[in-house]
Motif scaffolding. Structure first.
Motif, PDB file in Angstrom:
ATOM      1  N   LEU A 156      -1.797   1.373  -5.089  1.00 14.12           N
ATOM      2  CA  LEU A 156      -1.078   0.196  -4.602  1.00 14.12           C
ATOM      3  C   LEU A 156      -0.014  -0.225  -5.603  1.00 14.12           C
ATOM      4  CD1 LEU A 156      -4.389  -0.437  -3.820  1.00 14.12           C
ATOM      5  CD2 LEU A 156      -3.109  -1.901  -2.278  1.00 14.12           C
ATOM      6  N   LYS A 157       1.037  -0.784  -5.058  1.00 16.22           N
ATOM      7  CA  LYS A 157       2.130  -1.310  -5.853  1.00 16.22           C
ATOM      8  C   LYS A 157       2.090  -2.828  -5.776  1.00 16.22           C
ATOM      9  CE  LYS A 157       7.168  -1.074  -6.356  1.00 16.22           C
ATOM     10  NZ  LYS A 157       8.417  -0.520  -5.778  1.00 16.22           N
ATOM     11  N   VAL A 158       1.908  -3.473  -6.945  1.00 14.98           N
ATOM     12  CA  VAL A 158       1.856  -4.932  -6.994  1.00 14.98           C
ATOM     13  C   VAL A 158       3.204  -5.424  -7.518  1.00 14.98           C
ATOM     14  CG1 VAL A 158       0.676  -6.937  -7.937  1.00 14.98           C
ATOM     15  CG2 VAL A 158      -0.623  -4.852  -7.425  1.00 14.98           C
ATOM     16  N   ASN A 159       3.951  -6.090  -6.640  1.00 14.96           N
ATOM     17  CA  ASN A 159       5.240  -6.670  -7.021  1.00 14.96           C
ATOM     18  C   ASN A 159       5.056  -8.142  -7.372  1.00 14.96           C
ATOM     19  OD1 ASN A 159       5.801  -4.373  -5.042  1.00 14.96           O
ATOM     20  ND2 ASN A 159       7.823  -4.743  -5.883  1.00 14.96           N
ATOM     21  N   VAL A 206       0.855  -1.193   0.000  1.00  9.87           N
ATOM     22  CA  VAL A 206       0.000   0.000   0.000  1.00  9.87           C
ATOM     23  C   VAL A 206       0.884   1.233   0.000  1.00  9.87           C
ATOM     24  CG1 VAL A 206      -1.808   1.258   1.212  1.00  9.87           C
ATOM     25  CG2 VAL A 206      -1.781  -1.247   1.242  1.00  9.87           C
ATOM     26  N   GLN A 207       0.566   2.172  -0.891  1.00 15.43           N
ATOM     27  CA  GLN A 207       1.336   3.399  -0.987  1.00 15.43           C
ATOM     28  C   GLN A 207       0.824   4.430   0.012  1.00 15.43           C
ATOM     29  OE1 GLN A 207       4.142   3.326  -3.262  1.00 15.43           O
ATOM     30  NE2 GLN A 207       3.421   1.243  -2.886  1.00 15.43           N
ATOM     31  N   GLU A 208       1.498   5.579   0.005  1.00 18.09           N
ATOM     32  CA  GLU A 208       1.151   6.625   0.974  1.00 18.09           C
ATOM     33  C   GLU A 208      -0.303   7.052   0.825  1.00 18.09           C
ATOM     34  OE1 GLU A 208       2.681  11.118   2.204  1.00 18.09           O
ATOM     35  OE2 GLU A 208       3.955   9.801   1.006  1.00 18.09           O
ATOM     36  N   ARG A 209      -0.766   7.146  -0.411  1.00 22.36           N
ATOM     37  CA  ARG A 209      -2.192   7.421  -0.629  1.00 22.36           C
ATOM     38  C   ARG A 209      -2.914   6.088  -0.687  1.00 22.36           C
ATOM     39  NH1 ARG A 209      -5.687  11.285  -1.672  1.00 22.36           N
ATOM     40  NH2 ARG A 209      -7.380  10.999  -3.172  1.00 22.36           N
TER      41      ARG A 209
END
Length: 838
Positions: free
Chosen positions: A608-611, A601-604
């Motif tokens: 979202l960042k899916v790795n 989960v990003q700051e906002r």
């Protein structure tokens, strides 16, 4: 009138010159008791004396207070009776004298008693249940008849046995009730005179108070700076006053007590144990008083009053720890040490730990004292109100005890620490020896000693085999000493690991193994894995060892190829022997394995960042990754995203708040697509959401906002187009004016325009169509016909000449407008034939 009377008296006097006559006016009199009245005695003739006599024959002397006689002149005398009473009745006589001549007249005075209420007080109060005697004392002559009325009706004593009119005229009500309360009419009548009078008497029925305690028992805790509230409710008529008493002392508002305005509540401030007892709530009114007891139970939280540290020596026969506590109810006392809790009785099978409790005192006896008994002991006193915990420390004096492993492995040139961990109380001094000589000695330069409060470290850097062997650690304090031998051993390289299984894939293989039987005395640092094609050189790679490591993956292999693999272990001493080679064959080229996903989960919160972690590529390089996602509550997926092969993540932004999403990532090579890697997650709650709007307020929805933005954008385009029309003679409006209104464009000749239009078509309905296509929309012409015009295709005359028109700007505007519409296919307007010509 006076002249006639004088004439009559003159005639009488002339007729009876020598006689005296007397006349009393009025001739008779009736006077009510308390009234005053006078009688006039008139004399005809000469009278020297005129006297009045009472009914008893006594001459009435002047200046009597009750009967007064006055002579007006020689012919009359007045008798006045003031405030007559029954004794004033009788025959009064008026006598006139003149020498031996005498005349008299009498008048009978009757005294009667008017109806008089001597005693009829109002209000008259009685207690409920009493036999009420309503007083109405009436006097008159003759005695009156008494009638009682209530609520406008005459009381019929024959119908209600509770009512009775007494001989003296009083009204008696047996067992008077509250409903009997009200106004009563005492009426007196004298039939002979037709006289009547009455008196209204208010009857009040007082009700004995009733009292009820809200709680018959109140519990409070002492010494907590809290208050206790005692309360009772009282009823009665008149409203009773409520007071409180304790130990026969009336309580009043002050520093200790606070009584409410109506007295129903008693607040006892800062309750103490001495406040315990019975409190009396007293309700009192005119009908009497009632009392109710309220018990105050004051409980006291436990408090440990005695607990002292103790000191003992190891192997003493016993040591006793004592804990004393106060409280109400009497607290129970327990002991705890480390993770053990000790209660009443024997606490160990060897009977070395015993707890005994008497009243408020508990003792913990430790027999055959050991050094492990030393430490912090907790005494806990508990009752239903709370608990108190205090600690004591038991110090056990004991001789040193040396702990730690006795064997240490190293190798020449590698420093090693021999740890001598010492437990002792009081603290011990530590000395190192070898072969009876204290270290470090003058001829030992490769040894150092480091001391901490509990551990002594002997650091040795072996120079030769002679430095390996036995070392002595001796610890000493006032209780004694202890020695321990430590052995420094030459470390060896580890034995070979054993390959259990090789699991091949197209371009990778997983080697599963067992760790070496012998570590060589020191930990394994790395594993070396080597592999080769049959008959070729070995290729190897080292992997750092970790706990419970049992598998290593080989990468960069060729599909459908036979390999050999072997392993060796490496410790600080060096690399051990390799295992026997194992043979395996990789699989043919296939689709990649599904990537493993994780979400960050990003700051906002709605980004979202899916790795993903790349797995086996199936023997063919990964071309790209395909990502698609959707909210779980909908069926339609978002447009698929293509990610380059060297990427390891994708950013998903602009997601809906507080929504659960599902993400699929597929790896694709030349053979095809892998199974999707799947992961689910929920976005955060919108931090800017206003609760009222969320709960059904009137905020604008997403559709409304999008609609507003489209309208604003459209109006902006119209404004720009109008500006272009008037300033530069171009734009969509200019094109419409040229094509539909026949207006000439800027810089163009009317004749040329007419010729150009004639060259294209015979009528206005067949103008050339201009269509904008993106690269993906362009399709080859079917049937080998001429190329379909696009944005780069020039417009030509029938003979193949290029049409040159100064309205190029107009066409550009149209093309741009058409391209803009096509980017949103679902919202493109349906155009008619004329619009397409434009």
């Amino acid at each position: 009138m006076l002249q006639i009377r004088d004439l009559i008296w003159g005639l009488l006097f002339a007729g009876c010159a020598a006689a005296i006559q007397v006349q009393i006016t009025p001739t008779q009199g009736e006077i009510s008791v308390g009234e005053s009245k006078f009688f006039l005695c008139e004399v005809v003739g000469d009278a020297k004396d005129i006297d009045w006599y009472t009914p008893s024959g006594e001459k009435i002397l002047p200046n009597r207070p009750d009967i007064f006689v006055s002579r007006g002149d020689e012919t009359m005398s007045t008798l006045t009776i003031y405030h007559a009473n029954v004794d004033s009745a009788g025959i009064y006589k008026c006598v006139a004298r003149n020498g031996d001549k005498e005349a008299q007249a009498t008048v009978q005075v009757k005294i009667f008693q008017k109806i008089t209420f001597q005693s009829a007080p109002s209000p008259q109060e009685f207690n409920e249940g009493d036999d009420a005697d309503i007083v109405c004392d009436v006097v008159s002559s003759p005695p009156p008849a008494i009638i009682w009325k209530h609520k406008g009706s005459r009381i019929q004593v024959a119908k209600d046995v509770r009512f009775k009119i007494m001989v003296n005229g009083h009204l008696q009500i047996r067992g008077i009730k509250k409903i009997d309360e009200g106004m009563y009419n005492c009426e007196a009548r004298i039939m002979a005179r037709g006289e009547i009078d009455f008196k209204m008497i208010k009857v009040v029925v007082n009700v004995l108070p009733t009292i009820r305690a809200r709680l018959s028992e109140v519990n409070a805790t002492a010494d907590s700076d809290r208050s206790a509230l005692l309360a009772c409710d009282a009823d009665g008529f008149p409203e009773p006053t409520v007071t409180w008493a304790h130990n026969n002392v009336v309580l009043e508002t002050g520093n200790k007590y606070s009584v409410s305005d109506d007295g129903s509540e008693l607040l006892i401030k800062s309750v103490k144990k001495v406040d315990e007892g019975d409190y009396t709530c007293i309700a009192k009114n005119k009908a009497g008083e009632k009392a109710e007891e309220v018990s105050l139970n004051v409980f006291v939280k436990p408090r440990i009053t005695y607990l002292n540290n103790q000191t003992a020596s190891e192997f003493d026969e016993q040591v006793t720890l004592t804990c004393e506590a106060s409280g109400d109810p009497t607290p129970t006392i327990s002991w705890s040490f480390q993770n053990r809790v000790f209660t009443e009785g024997e606490q160990s099978l060897d009977r070395n730990i015993v707890v005994r409790t008497h009243a408020r005192v508990s003792s913990l006896t430790l027999k055959n004292v050991l050094f492990t008994y030393a430490g912090q002991y907790l005494c806990t006193a508990s009752n239903s109100i709370g608990q108190d915990i205090k600690q004591l420390y038991l110090e056990v004096r004991y001789a040193p005890k040396i702990l730690g492993p006795v064997t240490v492995y190293t190798w020449e040139g590698n420093a090693a620490n021999i740890s001598c961990e010492v437990e002792a109380y009081p603290g011990a001094s530590v000395v190192w020896f070898r072969d009876g000589l204290q270290l470090p000695s003058s001829n030992t330069t490769n040894m150092k000693i480091y001391n901490t409060p509990t551990i002594s470290y002997l650091e040795i850097t072996p120079d030769s085999q002679n430095d390996f062997g036995s070392y002595n650690c001796t610890a000493t304090n006032v209780m004694g000493s202890e020695s321990k031998e430590f052995i420094l051993i030459q470390a060896e390289v580890p034995s070979s690991p054993e390959i259990e299984q090789v699991e091949p894939f197209s371009s990778t293989a997983v080697v599963k193994f067992e760790e070496p039987d012998s570590m060589g005395g020191v930990p394994i640092i790395k594993y070396r894995v080597e592999w080769r094609l049959t008959g070729q050189d070995w290729t190897g790679k080292e992997h750092y060892a970790s706990d419970d490591m049992t598998a290593i993956t080989i990468v960069g292999l060729k599909p459908e190829t036979t390999y050999e693999v072997k392993m060796s272990a490496i410790n600080g001493k060096g690399e051990g022997e390799s295992s026997l080679p194992s043979t395996f064959k990789t699989e043919p080229v296939r689709e990649p394995s599904a990537p493993i996903l994780e979400v960050k989960v990003q700051e906002r919160g709605n980004t979202l960042k899916v790795n993903w972690i790349k797995q086996d590529d199936g023997g063919s390089p990964i071309k790209h990754y395909l990502v698609r996602y959707k909210a779980k509550h909908v069926s339609d997926w978002k447009p698929e995203i293509r990610i380059p092969h060297n990427s390891e993540y994708v950013m998903l932004s602009g997601l809906d708040w507080n929504t659960e999403y599902e993400v699929h990532v597929v790896a694709e090579n030349q053979q095809g697509k892998s199974e999707p890697g799947v992961i689910s997650f929920r976005t955060a709650t919108d931090p800017t959401t206003i609760p009222d709007a969320v709960d059904g307020g009137s905020g604008l929805g997403t559709g409304a906002i999008v609609g507003i933005l489209i309208v604003v954008f459209f109006l902006l385009l119209v404004g720009v187009d109008v500006t272009c029309y008037f300033l530069n003679k171009c734009g969509l409006l200019m094109c419409i004016a040229v094509n539909f209104c026949g207006k000439a464009g800027p810089g163009a000749k009317s004749k040329d325009m007419e010729e150009g239009q004639a060259a294209f078509t015979k009528d206005e309905s067949k103008e050339p169509i201009v269509e904008v296509r993106t690269e993906e929309e362009q399709t080859p012409n079917q049937g080998g016909g001429p190329t379909e015009p696009n944005e780069t295709t020039p417009l030509t005359e029938p003979d193949g000449k290029t049409v040159k028109d100064d309205s190029t700007k107009c066409e550009t505007e149209v093309k741009n407008a058409t391209a803009e519409v096509k980017t949103v296919p679902n919202e493109a307007p349906q155009t008619n034939g004329n619009e397409s010509k434009a």
